[in-house]
Design an enzyme around this catalytic site. Structure first.
Site, mmCIF file in Angstrom:
data_model
loop_
_atom_site.group_PDB
_atom_site.id
_atom_site.type_symbol
_atom_site.label_atom_id
_atom_site.label_comp_id
_atom_site.label_asym_id
_atom_site.label_seq_id
_atom_site.Cartn_x
_atom_site.Cartn_y
_atom_site.Cartn_z
ATOM 1 C CB THR A 99 -0.874 -0.018 1.259
ATOM 2 O OG1 THR A 99 -1.567 -1.257 1.307
ATOM 3 C CG2 THR A 99 -1.877 1.124 1.281
ATOM 4 C CB THR A 118 -3.715 -0.998 -1.156
ATOM 5 O OG1 THR A 118 -3.054 -2.162 -0.663
ATOM 6 C CG2 THR A 118 -5.185 -1.308 -1.308
ATOM 7 C CG ASN A 163 -4.312 -6.998 0.799
ATOM 8 O OD1 ASN A 163 -4.121 -6.285 1.787
ATOM 9 N ND2 ASN A 163 -4.790 -8.220 0.895
ATOM 10 C CG ASP A 200 -8.007 -6.057 2.715
ATOM 11 O OD1 ASP A 200 -7.252 -6.636 3.523
ATOM 12 O OD2 ASP A 200 -7.705 -4.994 2.156
ATOM 13 C CB SER A 203 -10.173 -0.531 2.891
ATOM 14 O OG SER A 203 -8.899 0.069 2.990
ATOM 15 N N GLY A 229 0.012 0.094 5.772
ATOM 16 C CA GLY A 229 0.269 -0.671 6.999
ATOM 17 C C GLY A 229 -0.892 -1.547 7.465
ATOM 18 N N GLY A 230 -1.808 -1.928 6.561
ATOM 19 C CA GLY A 230 -2.908 -2.803 6.961
ATOM 20 C C GLY A 230 -3.720 -2.135 8.070
HETATM 21 O O1 DON Z 1 -7.172 -1.907 2.397
HETATM 22 C C1 DON Z 1 -6.556 -2.346 3.354
HETATM 23 O O2 DON Z 1 -6.858 -2.120 4.509
HETATM 24 C C2 DON Z 1 -5.313 -3.213 3.118
HETATM 25 N N1 DON Z 1 -5.417 -3.836 1.827
HETATM 26 C C3 DON Z 1 -4.086 -2.387 3.245
HETATM 27 C C4 DON Z 1 -2.843 -3.227 3.104
HETATM 28 C C5 DON Z 1 -1.602 -2.531 3.487
HETATM 29 O O3 DON Z 1 -1.606 -1.419 3.947
HETATM 30 C C6 DON Z 1 -0.332 -3.300 3.312
HETATM 31 N N2 DON Z 1 0.798 -2.436 3.345
HETATM 32 N N3 DON Z 1 1.531 -2.207 4.232
#
Ligand code: DON
Length: 572
Positions: free
Chosen positions: A383, A401, A403, A425, A454, A476-477
């Site tokens: 992301t 992103t 993902n 997700d 998300s 950062g998920g």
């Molecule tokens: O949309 C989301 O919440 C996730 N797909 C984000 C993934 C993400 O930030 C990975 N990177 N560090």
């Protein structure tokens, strides 16, 4: 349409050295933080008296600045950065993924653009039970219908000043002429080479001569350049219909994926009202569902606001309250939130100050136990966030992103771009943890055409006089939500410079797994002991995030890029 003269100008300025960076964060220790914290004084800071672009790639930021200097506005620059990131930051920049954009024109009428991927029409709730959990993370079945091209072209259609061709041209040049690979991106491809090598088109694109492009080498992507030219010539139709769509569908057939021509032709980006949060007199605009980012961060801020002035940064008292606030906000996220076209999101209640008081009143001196569950691995780095402010005061905050790192790891053969693995997700098995350990319920179960929930939290902050103050976001998920919270609170509550706010160590709690995660080497050992005594399970795990933010200063704008990764800013 080609713009040779303009393109030549852009190439000249792209080859110029990076904008000067001066660390604004002194090497002075932060309160409550270990003196050996490796990021002290390392934020990459760029100043500009009129305009600023920061992103996960210094090259992409330069593209944005050049567009601004040629008369483009913040949206033109953001769209140009979005396409450029798809070329120069392939771990996360993309045209095969999706994202969210908060746009605040200088007239103050804020809009949120949702270009999140959707589940293909053939997707079904239990599809990964048969296919196996790994199928939601790597390979063709993990890809949702991409939204990025629809989103970028729609933002440009509504707000752009320059022709679409002018804002895509820099990305086309970077793909066809190539760009010089820096250390960060060479290592990033090397880190994921075991996944990329599984798919022939990914192997051919990203591992030429079976090796990642070396630092200092020139990396060309001619197939990606041709795809970008199709978008330049035909807009979104150049991607969702015609030969690019044919290649996506052929790729799906080759690897057992589900995306059809109808899925592509019917994809639309959606304009939404942003979430508006008031926090100690400041106003924060952020993303509503299909992202949980704005709502969940709003809940955390509302709970914290009611505690009154907060204990010092880095203290056990503060971390305890934050963990308990985060636990409650994430419990609601994982229970209630999902694509608003499919589930009712109780936003009024979740975002009310009364509900925040109710949750706050449950927080005592000790950690609240949450049920035990099967722990899951952490996620990748696919992301990326960018923030733009132009000379007229228009601003854009955008997180996009694939993902996982390099998404599904599948490159569309002949079209040169990676597909996302955003299907993970969803609650692929409701009640079981996903790649990020998030345990979610039926509101985020897979349904055909649905957007997966998300955590992306692109945000814009106004000061108490309602003037533009800060633009911020990060990858950062699920930790995105708590990182954006931290940066905002560090600036507003702890009076940190944006550089220090970004550098400061981070903590995170997401209800399940029931542990308080902290970055390694940041908070003091005695603080962690005190948290353990309050009943918190502490998990010390690496470093996370890549905050790309801009803040107003007395002389203009300051862009701050997170020292944890390889980004940078460019302003004037
Ligand atoms: O949309 C989301 O919440 C996730 N797909 C984000 C993934 C993400 O930030 C990975 N990177 N560090």
């Amino acid at each position: 349409m080609r713009l040779p003269a303009a393109a030549a100008l852009l190439i000249i300025s792209l080859s110029a050295a990076c904008a000067p960076r001066t660390p604004a964060s002194g090497a002075a220790p932060l309160p409550g933080v270990s003196g050996s914290w490796p990021f002290l004084g390392k934020a990459r800071v760029t100043s500009g008296s009129e305009a600023m672009v920061v992103s996960g790639s210094p090259l992409a930021s330069q593209v944005g600045r050049d567009i601004l200097q040629r008369g483009g506005n913040a949206v033109d620059a953001a769209v140009a950065v979005g396409f450029a990131l798809a070329v120069v930051h392939p771990e996360a920049g993309n045209i095969g993924g999706g994202g969210f954009m908060i746009i605040r024109p200088r007239d103050g009428r804020v809009q949120a653009l949702d270009y999140r991927e959707t589940a293909p029409a053939l997707a079904s709730r239990d599809m990964y039970r048969a296919a196996g959990e790994e199928a939601s993370v790597t390979g063709h079945l993990s890809a949702g219908v991409p939204g990025a091209v629809a989103g970028l072209t729609e933002a440009h259609r509504r707000y752009g000043k320059l022709p679409l061709a002018a804002v895509i041209e820099p990305a086309i040049r970077l793909a066809s002429d190539g760009f010089v690979v820096d250390e960060y991106r060479s290592l990033s491809i090397a880190d994921d080479s075991a996944r990329l090598v599984l798919f022939p088109a990914s192997r051919a694109t990203f591992l030429p001569a079976d090796r990642p492009p070396a630092e200092g080498s020139t990396f060309r992507q001619p197939e990606l350049a041709a795809t970008l030219e199709a978008i330049r010539d035909s807009g979104a139709a150049g991607f969702y219909r015609g030969w690019v769509a044919d290649l996506i569908v052929a790729e799906m057939k080759r690897g057992g994926g589900l995306i059809s021509r109808e899925d592509l032709a019917s994809y639309r980006a959606i304009w939404r009202d942003p979430v508006e949060i008031s926090y100690r007199g400041y106003t924060i605009y952020s993303m509503p569902p299909a992202s949980s980012g704005g709502v969940t961060m709003g809940q955390i801020l509302n709970i914290m606001e009611g505690f009154g002035p907060l204990p010092p940064f880095g203290s056990a008292a503060l971390l305890h309250w934050e963990a308990e606030a985060m636990r409650r906000a994430f419990t609601d996220r994982n229970t209630y939130l999902g694509d608003p076209a499919f589930v009712r999101n109780p936003l009024d209640r979740l975002l009310s100050k009364e509900y925040a008081s109710e949750l706050r009143s449950q927080i005592g001196a000790r950690a609240t136990a949450t049920p035990v569950f099967r722990p899951a691995p952490g996620g990748g780095s696919s992301t990326t966030h960018y923030s733009v402010i132009d000379a007229e005061g228009n601003s854009v905050s955008c997180t996009t992103t694939l993902n996982n790192s390099y998404g599904s790891a599948v490159t569309v053969t002949g079209a040169g771009f990676l597909l996302n693995d955003e299907m993970d997700d969803f609650a692929t098995s409701p009640g079981e943890p996903n790649m990020y350990g998030l345990v979610q319920g039926g509101a985020n179960a897979i349904q055909p055409g649905k957007r997966m929930l998300s955590a992306m939290t692109p945000s814009i902050v106004l000061d108490p006089t309602k003037q533009l103050y800060m633009v911020v976001g990060t990858p950062g998920g699920p930790r995105i939500i708590t990182m954006v919270y931290h940066v905002i609170s560090n600036v507003i509550d702890h009076r940190m410079s944006l550089a220090d706010a970004v550098v400061a160590p981070r903590m995170h709690h997401q209800a399940l797994p029931d542990s308080l995660r902290v970055e390694e080497g940041g908070f003091l050992p005695e603080t962690l002991d005190s948290l353990r005594q309050r009943g918190h399970g502490i998990s010390v795990r690496g470093h996370w995030g890549d905050v790309e933010g801009i803040i107003r200063t007395p002389t203009g704008w300051q862009g701050v890029s997170d020292p944890r990764r390889g980004g940078g800013g460019s302003g004037y």
